[in-house]
Design a protein around this motif. Structure first.
Motif, PDB file in Angstrom:
ATOM      1  N   ARG A  12       6.231 -52.262  37.819  1.00 51.69           N
ATOM      2  CA  ARG A  12       6.600 -53.613  38.257  1.00 51.69           C
ATOM      3  C   ARG A  12       8.101 -53.818  38.076  1.00 51.69           C
ATOM      4  O   ARG A  12       8.757 -53.083  37.339  1.00 51.69           O
ATOM      5  N   GLY A  13       8.624 -54.839  38.703  1.00 53.22           N
ATOM      6  CA  GLY A  13       9.998 -55.301  38.466  1.00 53.22           C
ATOM      7  C   GLY A  13      11.056 -54.224  38.631  1.00 53.22           C
ATOM      8  O   GLY A  13      11.038 -53.435  39.585  1.00 53.22           O
ATOM      9  N   ILE A  14      11.983 -54.179  37.683  1.00 54.96           N
ATOM     10  CA  ILE A  14      13.090 -53.231  37.752  1.00 54.96           C
ATOM     11  C   ILE A  14      12.559 -51.800  37.752  1.00 54.96           C
ATOM     12  O   ILE A  14      13.041 -50.940  38.498  1.00 54.96           O
ATOM     13  N   GLY A  15      11.539 -51.535  36.942  1.00 57.02           N
ATOM     14  CA  GLY A  15      10.991 -50.178  36.840  1.00 57.02           C
ATOM     15  C   GLY A  15      10.476 -49.681  38.173  1.00 57.02           C
ATOM     16  O   GLY A  15      10.700 -48.522  38.563  1.00 57.02           O
ATOM     17  N   ARG A  16       9.796 -50.535  38.874  1.00 56.98           N
ATOM     18  CA  ARG A  16       9.260 -50.144  40.187  1.00 56.98           C
ATOM     19  C   ARG A  16      10.393 -49.790  41.159  1.00 56.98           C
ATOM     20  O   ARG A  16      10.328 -48.793  41.878  1.00 56.98           O
ATOM     21  N   ALA A  17      11.423 -50.620  41.157  1.00 57.18           N
ATOM     22  CA  ALA A  17      12.560 -50.348  42.059  1.00 57.18           C
ATOM     23  C   ALA A  17      13.213 -49.016  41.699  1.00 57.18           C
ATOM     24  O   ALA A  17      13.639 -48.261  42.585  1.00 57.18           O
ATOM     25  N   ILE A  18      13.270 -48.714  40.415  1.00 54.79           N
ATOM     26  CA  ILE A  18      13.866 -47.435  39.978  1.00 54.79           C
ATOM     27  C   ILE A  18      13.001 -46.273  40.475  1.00 54.79           C
ATOM     28  O   ILE A  18      13.518 -45.288  41.012  1.00 54.79           O
ATOM     29  N   CYS A  19      11.688 -46.383  40.292  1.00 57.40           N
ATOM     30  CA  CYS A  19      10.786 -45.315  40.756  1.00 57.40           C
ATOM     31  C   CYS A  19      11.001 -45.038  42.236  1.00 57.40           C
ATOM     32  O   CYS A  19      11.125 -43.880  42.666  1.00 57.40           O
ATOM     33  N   ARG A  21      13.516 -45.730  44.203  1.00 54.99           N
ATOM     34  CA  ARG A  21      14.845 -45.198  44.561  1.00 54.99           C
ATOM     35  C   ARG A  21      14.997 -43.735  44.149  1.00 54.99           C
ATOM     36  O   ARG A  21      15.567 -42.927  44.873  1.00 54.99           O
ATOM     37  N   LEU A  22      14.482 -43.386  42.964  1.00 60.46           N
ATOM     38  CA  LEU A  22      14.618 -41.987  42.525  1.00 60.46           C
ATOM     39  C   LEU A  22      13.858 -41.050  43.458  1.00 60.46           C
ATOM     40  O   LEU A  22      14.284 -39.935  43.714  1.00 60.46           O
ATOM     41  N   ARG A  23      12.745 -41.536  43.946  1.00 57.25           N
ATOM     42  CA  ARG A  23      12.007 -40.691  44.878  1.00 57.25           C
ATOM     43  C   ARG A  23      12.733 -40.593  46.220  1.00 57.25           C
ATOM     44  O   ARG A  23      12.927 -39.514  46.760  1.00 57.25           O
ATOM     45  N   GLU A  24      13.191 -41.748  46.720  1.00 58.32           N
ATOM     46  CA  GLU A  24      13.810 -41.745  48.052  1.00 58.32           C
ATOM     47  C   GLU A  24      15.185 -41.084  48.058  1.00 58.32           C
ATOM     48  O   GLU A  24      15.488 -40.268  48.911  1.00 58.32           O
ATOM     49  N   GLU A  25      16.011 -41.470  47.076  1.00 58.53           N
ATOM     50  CA  GLU A  25      17.407 -41.012  47.127  1.00 58.53           C
ATOM     51  C   GLU A  25      17.615 -39.669  46.434  1.00 58.53           C
ATOM     52  O   GLU A  25      18.481 -38.899  46.822  1.00 58.53           O
ATOM     53  N   CYS A  28      13.038 -37.098  43.656  1.00 60.29           N
ATOM     54  CA  CYS A  28      12.359 -36.786  42.391  1.00 60.29           C
ATOM     55  C   CYS A  28      10.842 -36.850  42.556  1.00 60.29           C
ATOM     56  O   CYS A  28      10.322 -37.598  43.390  1.00 60.29           O
ATOM     57  N   THR A  29      10.156 -36.073  41.718  1.00 61.07           N
ATOM     58  CA  THR A  29       8.726 -36.279  41.509  1.00 61.07           C
ATOM     59  C   THR A  29       8.636 -37.326  40.401  1.00 61.07           C
ATOM     60  O   THR A  29       8.956 -37.055  39.246  1.00 61.07           O
ATOM     61  N   VAL A  30       8.260 -38.529  40.764  1.00 55.13           N
ATOM     62  CA  VAL A  30       8.326 -39.637  39.814  1.00 55.13           C
ATOM     63  C   VAL A  30       6.955 -39.937  39.233  1.00 55.13           C
ATOM     64  O   VAL A  30       5.946 -39.934  39.954  1.00 55.13           O
ATOM     65  N   VAL A  31       6.926 -40.182  37.933  1.00 53.18           N
ATOM     66  CA  VAL A  31       5.723 -40.668  37.267  1.00 53.18           C
ATOM     67  C   VAL A  31       6.087 -41.997  36.612  1.00 53.18           C
ATOM     68  O   VAL A  31       7.081 -42.087  35.887  1.00 53.18           O
ATOM     69  N   ALA A  32       5.283 -43.011  36.896  1.00 50.81           N
ATOM     70  CA  ALA A  32       5.547 -44.343  36.350  1.00 50.81           C
ATOM     71  C   ALA A  32       4.611 -44.613  35.180  1.00 50.81           C
ATOM     72  O   ALA A  32       3.391 -44.543  35.337  1.00 50.81           O
ATOM     73  N   ASN A  33       5.192 -44.912  34.042  1.00 54.14           N
ATOM     74  CA  ASN A  33       4.367 -45.311  32.892  1.00 54.14           C
ATOM     75  C   ASN A  33       4.090 -46.812  32.952  1.00 54.14           C
ATOM     76  O   ASN A  33       4.894 -47.585  33.455  1.00 54.14           O
ATOM     77  N   TYR A  34       2.934 -47.197  32.429  1.00 52.13           N
ATOM     78  CA  TYR A  34       2.663 -48.629  32.221  1.00 52.13           C
ATOM     79  C   TYR A  34       1.792 -48.759  30.981  1.00 52.13           C
ATOM     80  O   TYR A  34       1.172 -47.786  30.531  1.00 52.13           O
ATOM     81  N   ILE A 212      19.826 -52.739  40.223  1.00 51.84           N
ATOM     82  CA  ILE A 212      19.789 -51.948  38.982  1.00 51.84           C
ATOM     83  C   ILE A 212      19.397 -50.503  39.324  1.00 51.84           C
ATOM     84  O   ILE A 212      19.965 -49.541  38.800  1.00 51.84           O
ATOM     85  N   ALA A 213      18.440 -50.370  40.224  1.00 47.66           N
ATOM     86  CA  ALA A 213      17.950 -49.034  40.588  1.00 47.66           C
ATOM     87  C   ALA A 213      19.069 -48.154  41.155  1.00 47.66           C
ATOM     88  O   ALA A 213      19.122 -46.954  40.899  1.00 47.66           O
ATOM     89  N   ARG A 214      19.974 -48.760  41.905  1.00 45.11           N
ATOM     90  CA  ARG A 214      21.098 -47.979  42.468  1.00 45.11           C
ATOM     91  C   ARG A 214      21.958 -47.394  41.362  1.00 45.11           C
ATOM     92  O   ARG A 214      22.430 -46.259  41.452  1.00 45.11           O
ATOM     93  N   GLY A 215      22.157 -48.173  40.308  1.00 45.22           N
ATOM     94  CA  GLY A 215      22.946 -47.678  39.173  1.00 45.22           C
ATOM     95  C   GLY A 215      22.257 -46.507  38.493  1.00 45.22           C
ATOM     96  O   GLY A 215      22.886 -45.496  38.165  1.00 45.22           O
ATOM     97  N   VAL A 216      20.945 -46.626  38.308  1.00 45.60           N
ATOM     98  CA  VAL A 216      20.189 -45.543  37.676  1.00 45.60           C
ATOM     99  C   VAL A 216      20.289 -44.278  38.530  1.00 45.60           C
ATOM    100  O   VAL A 216      20.512 -43.175  38.023  1.00 45.60           O
ATOM    101  N   SER A 217      20.157 -44.459  39.820  1.00 48.66           N
ATOM    102  CA  SER A 217      20.174 -43.317  40.722  1.00 48.66           C
ATOM    103  C   SER A 217      21.497 -42.560  40.625  1.00 48.66           C
ATOM    104  O   SER A 217      21.531 -41.321  40.634  1.00 48.66           O
ATOM    105  N   PHE A 218      22.590 -43.301  40.501  1.00 49.78           N
ATOM    106  CA  PHE A 218      23.883 -42.631  40.313  1.00 49.78           C
ATOM    107  C   PHE A 218      23.908 -41.874  38.978  1.00 49.78           C
ATOM    108  O   PHE A 218      24.289 -40.700  38.922  1.00 49.78           O
TER     109      PHE A 218
END
Ligand code: CAA
Length: 241
Positions: A12-19, A21-25, A28-34, A212-218
């Protein structure tokens, strides 16, 4: 698919956007914890196709076991984004020990537990990226948040210390300090209080999770290998630090 990334609080929220973006940009093989919201996690996987893993980041043993399982299923974890966070706002006089403890265990303890589970593998492979989501309120403090501000401020210290330890192994450790972002967490702030906060943001609006996700991706990219121990503030100019 590229590197394996785990994002805590990722459904959800920021975490979801990060997941996403990391996959698209970053491919990554992304795993989301909750931690608890099965319904949100199910919806997230349905909409994104991204796998989830349920565990409490504040539970040391659970984190070690879950990260091992993720590595067995997907491969070595090369990127960790410590995003999971909770609030238990209230002035000190009203704050219970449980409110203090839950926030410290989740927000700060979670970073330690995740790093313990993944750092040795990153060291052995000579490459790793850890991004910790801090907060403007860990930099500047916030009325009604001694627990949250202390935990987030702790994240900034944790980041700088671990960056020094990781540098010689090709592991970078950085933080992002989001300002007030348009998420469920911020929506829980009482309306009149939030109005006053938004009035103090020079850009004049809440931030978006994608910003926020764009920053993480960089920070997780190969190009960012000389960036370590830093804090990227993304807050619309609300606090310049
Ligand atoms: N500075 C000084 N005084 C303040 C203040 C501030 N920032 N905010 C409130 N006060 C004062 C009020 O004016 C009020 O004074 P009076 O009684 O004299 O009018 C008094 O403190 C009590 O205020 P409330 O009525 O709001 O008190 P409450 O006990 O009902 O609620 C609170 C307290 C829970 C802290 C509530 O004010 C609140 O939720 N504040 C928002 C906290 C916040 O910003 N949380 C961020 C959540 S999002 C997040 O954390 C994400 C991120 O990383 C940015």
């Amino acid at each position: 698919m590229g590197r394996v990334a785990i994002v805590t609080g990722g459904t959800r929220g920021i975490g979801r956007a990060i997941c996403e973006r990391l996959r698209e940009e970053r491919d990554c093989t992304v795993v989301a914890n909750y931690a608890g919201n099965d319904e949100a996690a199910r919806k997230f996987t349905e909409e994104t196709g991204i796998a989830t893993v349920k565990f409490d980041v504040g539970d040391y043993e659970a984190v070690q076991n879950a990260c091992k399982q993720v590595e067995d299923d997907h491969g070595p974890i090369e990127i960790v984004v410590n995003n999971a966070g909770i609030t238990r706002d209230g002035t000190l006089l009203r704050m219970s020990y449980d409110d203090w403890d839950a926030v410290m265990r989740t927000n700060l303890g979670g970073c330690f537990n995740m790093a313990k589970a993944t750092f040795a593998g990153m060291k052995d492979r000579g490459w790793g990226r850890i991004v910790n989501i801090g907060s403007i309120n860990g930099q500047a403090g916030q009325y009604g948040q001694v627990n949250y501000a202390a935990a987030k401020s702790g994240i900034h210290g944790f980041t700088k210390a671990l960056a020094q330890e990781g540098a010689r192994f090709g592991i970078t450790v950085n933080a992002i300090a989001p300002g007030y972002i348009d998420t469920d967490m911020v929506a829980a702030v009482p309306e009149p209080v939030l109005e006053k906060i938004v009035a103090k943001i020079p850009v004049g609006r809440l931030g978006k999770a994608s910003e926020i996700a764009r920053g993480v991706s960089f920070l997780v990219s190969d190009q960012a290998e000389f960036v370590t121990g830093s804090t990227m503030s993304i807050n619309g100019g609300q606090h310049m630090y």
